[in-house]
Design a protein around this motif. Structure first.
Motif, PDB file in Angstrom:
ATOM      1  N   TRP A 179       0.830  -1.209   0.000  1.00  0.00           N
ATOM      2  CA  TRP A 179       0.000   0.000   0.000  1.00  0.00           C
ATOM      3  C   TRP A 179       0.869   1.266   0.000  1.00  0.00           C
ATOM      4  O   TRP A 179       0.639   2.191  -0.778  1.00  0.00           O
TER       5      TRP A 179
ATOM      6  N   MET B 157      -9.131  -2.010   3.100  1.00  0.00           N
ATOM      7  CA  MET B 157      -8.691  -1.433   1.830  1.00  0.00           C
ATOM      8  C   MET B 157      -8.175  -2.486   0.857  1.00  0.00           C
ATOM      9  O   MET B 157      -7.746  -2.151  -0.254  1.00  0.00           O
TER      10      MET B 157
ATOM     11  N   ARG C 205      -9.640  -2.612  -2.739  1.00  0.00           N
ATOM     12  CA  ARG C 205      -9.182  -1.494  -3.563  1.00  0.00           C
ATOM     13  C   ARG C 205      -7.743  -1.709  -4.015  1.00  0.00           C
ATOM     14  O   ARG C 205      -7.384  -1.404  -5.154  1.00  0.00           O
TER      15      ARG C 205
ATOM     16  N   GLU D 180      -7.535  -4.211  -6.847  1.00  0.00           N
ATOM     17  CA  GLU D 180      -7.993  -3.611  -8.095  1.00  0.00           C
ATOM     18  C   GLU D 180      -6.912  -2.713  -8.702  1.00  0.00           C
ATOM     19  O   GLU D 180      -6.700  -2.721  -9.922  1.00  0.00           O
ATOM     20  N   GLN D 181      -6.214  -1.955  -7.845  1.00  0.00           N
ATOM     21  CA  GLN D 181      -5.152  -1.079  -8.347  1.00  0.00           C
ATOM     22  C   GLN D 181      -3.990  -1.886  -8.921  1.00  0.00           C
ATOM     23  O   GLN D 181      -3.411  -1.514  -9.943  1.00  0.00           O
TER      24      GLN D 181
END
Length: 517
Positions: A312, A326, A329, A332-333
């Protein structure tokens, strides 16, 4: 210690033999390039005298750059692995090669050259038939020192994920295995000495050859030099052919941490058991995520174990504290930005912690991070290199808790507990799965402000590889949710304190789970 070193050399003879071959391969390629490039540069600056001073100045400057700095500079251009190691070694090998070639040619008796010109020799004929043969003893001396230095220096290759005997040294330091470090160092020293002795034979013959015998000796000199080049070419081509035959290979990388060595071995064992694929495991890549992620993007590595909080902050460059809410997310990134996937989340959370020497904790009554605020200016803080550069690292920790330590010390992960034991540092960063926690005389403080984020461990894989080899996914997912914090700490302890090999520990754990026979 000598007995332990001998025992590990015998027990792991295949491991050290493979590293020795890799070490020779890397060294020979760099030596071959340096002989050709350095020899050519040395000849050119001898023939064009005005270029000598600036050329030697540049090469001298490159030679003064520390090896670690050189690797760090090259990684963004050539990535991690053998290519960068060869480039760095070649740069350092150029100086003795260029300097000795230039010196040898410039010291040729000018009367001999004048006589040659008087007999009608061209500049090229004078170079090939007079200058180079007469300069060969000095050139050979340069080759000898260059080869010895290159073999010794090739140990740094392991820092950037290349092979060679430096792998044993670095792994020994990381896993607290002094015998392995000693074995790797000893083999490098012996290899360098052997190279020096072998090259000393033709050098001595050239040096002793008298001027009256030089005419008959020129052919022998050329033959010796040509034979050395031919042998190097054969080795390089043979190794290249061997590497070229490697197909259907999955490249797994790990960071320089004991638990990553174990996890890497687990993946290696399962993939090779469950599929027809080969696995090439690159253990302990120096710099961890900062060097592995670019290599993943370039396709040099296919899979590596990673931690959610690290990904992250360090990869996605997100600010703030990570929480597992998180995760969706982040996945997906990774998919959108890098075409990579998270899979095989092991289940353990290797987050950071702060520990102090027990005598310090007792002296000042330290129980929480906040308790450090009043005494930090009297204490020395130690951590691995990347902790001081992380978004959630040293600066953020000090800002959150109002800390101002007397000194800081950069340490390899494998040396922190030794430094604490010897009193060189008072406070250090630890991982919650450290194997040495249970046997060290330290006190782990409470993170009373909840500063550290979650660091669940899983694997990042290139989607292209998963599409091409879908069977890999099933093998890796076998370990999903199977390893607790206690399991990982126990495995780390077996390696770091009981002296077991990471592969042995990995096999035992997989057998306990019933995943291998």
């Amino acid at each position: 210690m000598l007995q332990k070193t001998w025992n590990i050399l015998i027990e792991k003879s295949r491991f050290f033999a493979d590293l020795l071959i890799e070490h020779i391969e890397i060294s020979l390629i760099a030596i071959f390039i340096a002989i050709l490039a350095g020899g050519l540069i040395g000849i050119l600056i001898s023939e064009f005298a005005k270029s000598a001073k600036p050329a030697l100045g540049v090469i001298n400057f490159l030679y003064t750059i520390p090896s670690i700095s050189m690797l760090g500079f090259l990684i963004p251009f050539s990535g991690v692995g053998n290519a960068t190691a060869v480039i760095a070694l070649t740069v350092y090998a150029l100086l003795p090669m260029v300097r000795n070639t230039h010196t040898g040619i410039m010291n040729v008796n000018p009367d001999i050259l004048e006589a040659a010109r008087g007999m009608g020799s061209t500049q090229m004929q004078a170079l090939m038939r007079i200058k180079l043969p007469l300069a060969m003893p000095v050139i050979m001396s340069g080759i000898r020192s260059m080869v010895t230095m290159t073999v010794a220096l090739a140990g740094i290759a392991s820092f950037i994920g290349a092979g060679g005997l430096g792998v044993a040294i670095y792994r020994g330091i990381t896993t607290n295995n002094a015998a392995m470090t000693m074995a790797g160092s000893l083999l490098i020293a012996l290899l360098a000495l052997a190279a020096d002795l072998l090259l000393g034979i033709p050098e001595r013959r050239m040096t002793k050859r008298k001027y009256g015998k030089r005419r008959s000796g020129k052919r022998n000199t050329k033959k010796t030099f040509a034979a050395a080049i031919a042998i190097i070419c054969i080795f390089v081509l043979a190794f290249g052919a061997f590497r070229g035959r490697e197909q259907e290979t999955i490249h797994i990388a790990t960071k320089p941490m004991t638990e990553q060595y174990v996890l890497g071995e687990m993946m290696d064992i399962l993939i090779e058991q469950d599929t027809d694929l080969n696995v090439e495991l690159t253990q302990g890549v120096g710099g961890g995520t900062s060097n592995i992620q670019p290599a993943m993007e370039s396709g040099e590595f296919d899979i590596y174990p990673e931690y959610t909080g690290t990904a992250w902050n360090m990869v996605l460059k997100e600010e703030g504290i990570y929480s597992e809410s998180m995760f969706g997310r982040m996945k997906e990134q990774y998919k959108n930005d890098y075409d990579m996937e998270w899979l095989g989340m092991y289940g353990f959370n290797n987050t950071y912690g702060i520990a102090v020497r027990k005598e310090i904790a007792d002296k000042y009554g330290l129980e929480t991070y906040s308790d450090l605020q009043g005494v930090s200016d009297q204490l020395i803080f130690g951590a691995e290199y990347d902790f001081f550069e992380r978004e959630d690292g040293y600066d953020a920790l000090c800002e959150t808790y109002g800390l101002n330590f007397k000194e800081t010390m950069d340490l390899d992960i494998g040396l922190k507990y030794k430094a604490m034991e010897q009193g060189e540092i008072d406070v250090m960063v630890i991982f919650t799965t450290d194997g040495q926690l249970s046997v060290s005389d330290i006190t782990v403080l409470e993170d009373d402000k909840g500063f550290y984020p979650s660091y669940l461990c899983g694997n990042i894989a290139r989607s292209e590889v998963l599409r091409k080899y879908p069977q890999i996914r099933a093998s890796i997912e076998k370990l999903a949710g199977k390893i607790t914090d206690e399991d990982m700490a126990a495995m780390n302890y077996q390696v770091e304190s009981l002296g077991k090999e990471p592969r042995e520990v990995a096999k035992e754990f997989l057998k306990e789970l019933g995943l291998i026979g």
